[in-house]
Design a protein around this motif. Structure first.
Motif, PDB file in Angstrom:
ATOM      1  N   ARG A  46     -14.294  19.104  11.514  1.00 41.22           N
ATOM      2  CA  ARG A  46     -13.763  19.669  12.779  1.00 41.22           C
ATOM      3  C   ARG A  46     -13.425  18.584  13.793  1.00 41.22           C
ATOM      4  O   ARG A  46     -13.740  18.728  14.992  1.00 41.22           O
ATOM      5  CB  ARG A  46     -14.759  20.645  13.419  1.00 41.22           C
ATOM      6  CG  ARG A  46     -15.320  21.691  12.488  1.00 41.22           C
ATOM      7  CD  ARG A  46     -14.384  22.834  12.306  1.00 41.22           C
ATOM      8  NE  ARG A  46     -14.934  23.848  11.422  1.00 41.22           N
ATOM      9  CZ  ARG A  46     -14.180  24.647  10.686  1.00 41.22           C
ATOM     10  NH1 ARG A  46     -12.878  24.577  10.721  1.00 41.22           N
ATOM     11  NH2 ARG A  46     -14.725  25.538   9.903  1.00 41.22           N
ATOM     12  N   SER A 128     -17.221  35.984  25.031  1.00 44.70           N
ATOM     13  CA  SER A 128     -16.183  37.012  24.857  1.00 44.70           C
ATOM     14  C   SER A 128     -15.783  37.120  23.386  1.00 44.70           C
ATOM     15  O   SER A 128     -15.414  38.194  22.925  1.00 44.70           O
ATOM     16  CB  SER A 128     -14.983  36.777  25.777  1.00 44.70           C
ATOM     17  OG  SER A 128     -14.411  35.556  25.464  1.00 44.70           O
ATOM     18  N   SER A 132     -16.102  40.743  21.429  1.00 40.60           N
ATOM     19  CA  SER A 132     -14.881  41.312  20.835  1.00 40.60           C
ATOM     20  C   SER A 132     -14.879  41.144  19.311  1.00 40.60           C
ATOM     21  O   SER A 132     -13.814  41.239  18.681  1.00 40.60           O
ATOM     22  CB  SER A 132     -13.639  40.658  21.446  1.00 40.60           C
ATOM     23  OG  SER A 132     -13.672  39.268  21.199  1.00 40.60           O
ATOM     24  N   GLU A 133     -16.022  40.887  18.725  1.00 40.58           N
ATOM     25  CA  GLU A 133     -16.229  40.795  17.270  1.00 40.58           C
ATOM     26  C   GLU A 133     -15.496  39.632  16.611  1.00 40.58           C
ATOM     27  O   GLU A 133     -15.377  39.592  15.389  1.00 40.58           O
ATOM     28  CB  GLU A 133     -15.820  42.108  16.570  1.00 40.58           C
ATOM     29  CG  GLU A 133     -16.714  43.285  16.909  1.00 40.58           C
ATOM     30  CD  GLU A 133     -16.363  44.526  16.091  1.00 40.58           C
ATOM     31  OE1 GLU A 133     -15.177  44.894  16.063  1.00 40.58           O
ATOM     32  OE2 GLU A 133     -17.272  45.097  15.472  1.00 40.58           O
ATOM     33  N   GLN A 134     -15.022  38.671  17.422  1.00 38.78           N
ATOM     34  CA  GLN A 134     -14.327  37.524  16.806  1.00 38.78           C
ATOM     35  C   GLN A 134     -15.307  36.649  16.015  1.00 38.78           C
ATOM     36  O   GLN A 134     -14.930  36.028  15.030  1.00 38.78           O
ATOM     37  CB  GLN A 134     -13.612  36.700  17.875  1.00 38.78           C
ATOM     38  CG  GLN A 134     -12.419  37.421  18.484  1.00 38.78           C
ATOM     39  CD  GLN A 134     -11.778  36.634  19.605  1.00 38.78           C
ATOM     40  OE1 GLN A 134     -11.433  35.484  19.459  1.00 38.78           O
ATOM     41  NE2 GLN A 134     -11.621  37.267  20.755  1.00 38.78           N
ATOM     42  N   ASP A 136     -17.999  37.865  14.472  1.00 39.00           N
ATOM     43  CA  ASP A 136     -18.206  38.627  13.226  1.00 39.00           C
ATOM     44  C   ASP A 136     -17.030  38.395  12.274  1.00 39.00           C
ATOM     45  O   ASP A 136     -17.213  38.309  11.064  1.00 39.00           O
ATOM     46  CB  ASP A 136     -18.315  40.130  13.520  1.00 39.00           C
ATOM     47  CG  ASP A 136     -19.675  40.496  14.079  1.00 39.00           C
ATOM     48  OD1 ASP A 136     -20.616  39.690  13.911  1.00 39.00           O
ATOM     49  OD2 ASP A 136     -19.806  41.565  14.696  1.00 39.00           O
ATOM     50  N   ALA A 137     -15.829  38.302  12.861  1.00 35.54           N
ATOM     51  CA  ALA A 137     -14.647  38.072  12.023  1.00 35.54           C
ATOM     52  C   ALA A 137     -14.742  36.715  11.325  1.00 35.54           C
ATOM     53  O   ALA A 137     -14.391  36.593  10.152  1.00 35.54           O
ATOM     54  CB  ALA A 137     -13.380  38.157  12.868  1.00 35.54           C
ATOM     55  N   LEU A 138     -15.225  35.706  12.049  1.00 35.44           N
ATOM     56  CA  LEU A 138     -15.408  34.382  11.418  1.00 35.44           C
ATOM     57  C   LEU A 138     -16.378  34.496  10.248  1.00 35.44           C
ATOM     58  O   LEU A 138     -16.123  33.996   9.158  1.00 35.44           O
ATOM     59  CB  LEU A 138     -15.978  33.385  12.439  1.00 35.44           C
ATOM     60  CG  LEU A 138     -15.014  32.795  13.456  1.00 35.44           C
ATOM     61  CD1 LEU A 138     -15.786  31.970  14.471  1.00 35.44           C
ATOM     62  CD2 LEU A 138     -13.980  31.918  12.773  1.00 35.44           C
ATOM     63  N   ASP A 139     -17.511  35.157  10.519  1.00 39.12           N
ATOM     64  CA  ASP A 139     -18.510  35.362   9.468  1.00 39.12           C
ATOM     65  C   ASP A 139     -17.895  36.086   8.280  1.00 39.12           C
ATOM     66  O   ASP A 139     -18.112  35.719   7.130  1.00 39.12           O
ATOM     67  CB  ASP A 139     -19.670  36.215  10.020  1.00 39.12           C
ATOM     68  CG  ASP A 139     -20.853  35.351  10.410  1.00 39.12           C
ATOM     69  OD1 ASP A 139     -21.104  34.349   9.711  1.00 39.12           O
ATOM     70  OD2 ASP A 139     -21.527  35.700  11.397  1.00 39.12           O
ATOM     71  N   ALA A 140     -17.128  37.134   8.578  1.00 35.32           N
ATOM     72  CA  ALA A 140     -16.529  37.938   7.517  1.00 35.32           C
ATOM     73  C   ALA A 140     -15.527  37.127   6.696  1.00 35.32           C
ATOM     74  O   ALA A 140     -15.311  37.409   5.534  1.00 35.32           O
ATOM     75  CB  ALA A 140     -15.838  39.167   8.119  1.00 35.32           C
ATOM     76  N   MET A 141     -14.941  36.099   7.332  1.00 39.56           N
ATOM     77  CA  MET A 141     -13.981  35.260   6.600  1.00 39.56           C
ATOM     78  C   MET A 141     -14.682  34.059   5.968  1.00 39.56           C
ATOM     79  O   MET A 141     -14.021  33.083   5.587  1.00 39.56           O
ATOM     80  CB  MET A 141     -12.884  34.791   7.552  1.00 39.56           C
ATOM     81  CG  MET A 141     -11.900  35.875   7.887  1.00 39.56           C
ATOM     82  SD  MET A 141     -10.553  35.239   8.883  1.00 39.56           S
ATOM     83  CE  MET A 141     -11.078  35.692  10.493  1.00 39.56           C
ATOM     84  N   ALA A 142     -16.010  34.141   5.894  1.00 46.37           N
ATOM     85  CA  ALA A 142     -16.813  33.086   5.266  1.00 46.37           C
ATOM     86  C   ALA A 142     -16.681  31.748   5.988  1.00 46.37           C
ATOM     87  O   ALA A 142     -16.733  30.688   5.383  1.00 46.37           O
ATOM     88  CB  ALA A 142     -16.474  32.945   3.788  1.00 46.37           C
ATOM     89  N   VAL A 143     -16.445  31.822   7.317  1.00 47.71           N
ATOM     90  CA  VAL A 143     -16.397  30.599   8.131  1.00 47.71           C
ATOM     91  C   VAL A 143     -17.672  30.570   8.977  1.00 47.71           C
ATOM     92  O   VAL A 143     -17.946  31.524   9.700  1.00 47.71           O
ATOM     93  CB  VAL A 143     -15.146  30.601   9.046  1.00 47.71           C
ATOM     94  CG1 VAL A 143     -15.147  29.397   9.957  1.00 47.71           C
ATOM     95  CG2 VAL A 143     -13.880  30.632   8.197  1.00 47.71           C
ATOM     96  N   ASP A 144     -18.431  29.491   8.859  1.00 49.95           N
ATOM     97  CA  ASP A 144     -19.692  29.396   9.592  1.00 49.95           C
ATOM     98  C   ASP A 144     -19.416  29.205  11.088  1.00 49.95           C
ATOM     99  O   ASP A 144     -18.854  28.181  11.482  1.00 49.95           O
ATOM    100  CB  ASP A 144     -20.482  28.199   9.025  1.00 49.95           C
ATOM    101  CG  ASP A 144     -21.825  28.026   9.708  1.00 49.95           C
ATOM    102  OD1 ASP A 144     -22.173  28.892  10.536  1.00 49.95           O
ATOM    103  OD2 ASP A 144     -22.520  27.037   9.403  1.00 49.95           O
ATOM    104  N   TYR A 148     -17.902  26.023  13.135  1.00 52.87           N
ATOM    105  CA  TYR A 148     -16.570  26.149  13.719  1.00 52.87           C
ATOM    106  C   TYR A 148     -16.585  26.147  15.254  1.00 52.87           C
ATOM    107  O   TYR A 148     -15.715  25.539  15.884  1.00 52.87           O
ATOM    108  CB  TYR A 148     -15.906  27.435  13.214  1.00 52.87           C
ATOM    109  CG  TYR A 148     -14.485  27.607  13.707  1.00 52.87           C
ATOM    110  CD1 TYR A 148     -13.454  26.841  13.182  1.00 52.87           C
ATOM    111  CD2 TYR A 148     -14.185  28.519  14.714  1.00 52.87           C
ATOM    112  CE1 TYR A 148     -12.157  26.979  13.642  1.00 52.87           C
ATOM    113  CE2 TYR A 148     -12.890  28.667  15.180  1.00 52.87           C
ATOM    114  CZ  TYR A 148     -11.882  27.900  14.642  1.00 52.87           C
ATOM    115  OH  TYR A 148     -10.593  28.033  15.111  1.00 52.87           O
TER     116      TYR A 148
END
Lengths: 263, 260
Positions: A46, A128, A132-134, A136-144, A148
């Protein structure tokens, strides 16, 4: 009898909760710092995101750092000159201001300014993203999310706060010199001689070391408060306020202990 | 021997076995047993707060059960390390309730993000894939727009494109039509059906309150009440059922055993 047992149980519950909650919070803060820091050498590195955060925390804080540092040096010189003039020791002004700036004022005020400007923004942004679940979205996309989101901000705060402090030192001393020369009409050779005599490299290094710790505090607290935000917009507001308050208090308290521990 | 789903007769893709989950003293799942058939659309319905989203988060490993097992095929998700779970998540695509698009990125980067993160695909390939997905969801040419410039329906469709970008085996929809007007909701339903039809073998799980949509698109419906599976069956089974609880929920009536 049953009523008494119920009341006693509730009292114990309340006491237990009031003990456990701060311990849990310390545990979570430590986790954010430890995981964030442990991630520094983990791939993906990163680098681009870290540089972006350094630009945000560092470069964008420059105007406020330049302005406040100049006037801090200037006002401290003005006030010290008045006090020292009472016993004819005006020549000591440069050295006194220099030591105070490098050891205390520059790291502490830089820390407080960065906490107020960048710490609040980091907590608000991550908070925020949480509501806004962003995240959770990272987690769901297998991004730690630690790798990140937290690593670049934590690392940037740790790198940039000492750099800003060094700038604060320099511009603060320039403000002091300017007032000494052009307002107080002091002798330049005398001012410079005393300043050079009094300010040691240890003063500068100890200030920069403090700034390093303050940077870690700001990064950790802001990321922690954002990451664990609960509720909607109100939760983000609370996280932001709380990040600034907690980071500022932690900076002032840790400043005392570092000053105590350092020679 | 391969387990078959009793409602659809298809092999089971995901199985919840006696799953319990509580947040503090609040019990959300109280021994949930649920089978998700492979290659079909399963809708999970139930009142707000009955644990539908929690059920979905468990299968992604975003939450771990207090007790019970969750199987993805033969693999026990509950016994996996965080690292292995992260690997499993690569097989899923999720459409979030409010799309959960990244505010700081434009539409292109939102959709391409999983590819940048997990693949070594070259830029022209990524460009082509994003353009194809945007065309599929009816949003061609919106690559440079940022999420705040999009309507609720557009955001959900971008969310769907992002969920599909890595060709997942499973797609999870968390209340995909919430907040959309009836026409946009119908368009989203149609998109889900088209997605299912155009990707043979994909397993879809939809959480919804929208009974019209559920009865229209689902191959299997599971009704959760108080953290337990109350009933499961086909859409027809639910449409015609006389059980007071099911009838009240399907018709959205105020009269019945469930109180507001």
């Amino acid at each position: 009898m049953g009523l008494h047992v119920g009341v006693i149980a509730r009292v114990f519950e309340a006491v237990g909760r009031s003990v456990l909650e701060p311990i849990e919070e310390v545990g979570r803060v430590s986790k954010v710092f430890a995981f964030g820091f442990a991630n520094v050498f983990m791939r993906p590195l990163r680098i681009r995101e870290t540089l972006k955060q350094m630009e945000f925390i560092g470069v964008q804080s420059l105007p406020i750092i330049l302005l406040t540092s100049f006037f801090t040096g200037a006002v401290f010189t003005l006030q010290s000159h008045r006090a020292f003039a009472m016993f004819g020791a005006q020549a000591m002004v440069g050295g006194t201001v220099g030591v105070a700036l490098t050891r205390e004022l520059a790291p502490t005020l830089t820390g407080l300014l960065v906490a107020g400007r960048a710490g609040s923004a980091i907590a608000a942004e991550i908070g925020s993203m949480r509501v806004s679940e962003q995240i959770d979205a990272l987690d769901a996309m297998a991004v730690d999310p630690i790798n990140y989101l937290i690593k670049p901000r934590l690392l940037a705060a740790i790198i940039v706060t000492p750099m800003l402090t060094a700038i604060y030192d320099f511009v603060g001393m320039f403000g002091s010199w300017y007032i000494a020369m052009y307002v107080l009409n002091m002798s330049e050779p005398e001012y410079m001689k005393r300043t050079q005599e009094w300010i040691d490299w240890d003063d500068i290094w100890s200030g920069l070391l403090k700034a390093l710790v303050f940077g870690a505090i700001i990064g950790t607290v802001a990321c922690y408060k954002g990451y664990y935000t609960k509720g909607g917009a109100a939760g983000v507001g609370q996280a932001t306020t709380s990040a600034v308050v907690v980071a500022s208090v932690a900076i002032l308290v840790s400043n005392f202990f570092i000053a105590w521990a350092l020679p | 021997m391969e387990q078959l789903d009793p409602v659809t007769g298809e092999p089971v893709a995901i199985a919840y076995e006696d799953v319990h989950k509580a947040f503090g003293s609040h019990k959300v799942l109280c021994g949930l047993n649920l089978l998700i058939p492979a290659g079909k659309i399963t809708a999970i319905i139930g009142r707000s707060g009955t644990g539908k989203s929690v059920t979905l988060k468990h299968v992604m490993g975003l939450l771990r059960p207090d007790k019970g097992r969750i199987y993805l095929g033969e693999e026990d998700l509950t016994a996996m390390s965080d690292k292995k779970l992260r690997h499993v998540r690569n097989r899923f695509g999720v459409v979030f309730q409010h799309a959960a698009l990244f505010d700081s990125m434009n539409v292109y980067n939102n959709i391409a993000f999983p590819l940048f993160e997990h693949t070594r695909m070259r830029k022209p390939e990524i460009d082509a894939k994003v353009a194809k997905l945007l065309a599929q969801v009816g949003l061609s040419g919106t690559e440079q727009k940022i999420p705040s410039e999009l309507s609720g329906g557009m955001r959900k469709r971008v969310g769907l494109a992002r969920a599909l970008v890595r060709d997942p085996e499973f797609i999870l929809y968390d209340e995909p039509t919430t907040g959309l007007d009836p026409i946009l909701a119908a368009a989203m339903d149609e998109l889900m059906v088209e997605t299912q039809a155009s990707r043979p073998g994909i397993t879809s799980v939809v959480i919804s309150h929208d009974m019209h949509a559920v009865l229209h698109i689902a191959d299997k419906v599971a009704f959760i009440v108080d953290g337990l599976l109350y009933a499961e069956g086909t859409a027809e089974f639910f449409r015609d059922h006389t059980d007071p609880l099911i009838h009240q929920f399907v018709t959205g009536s105020l009269d019945g055993p469930m109180k507001v």
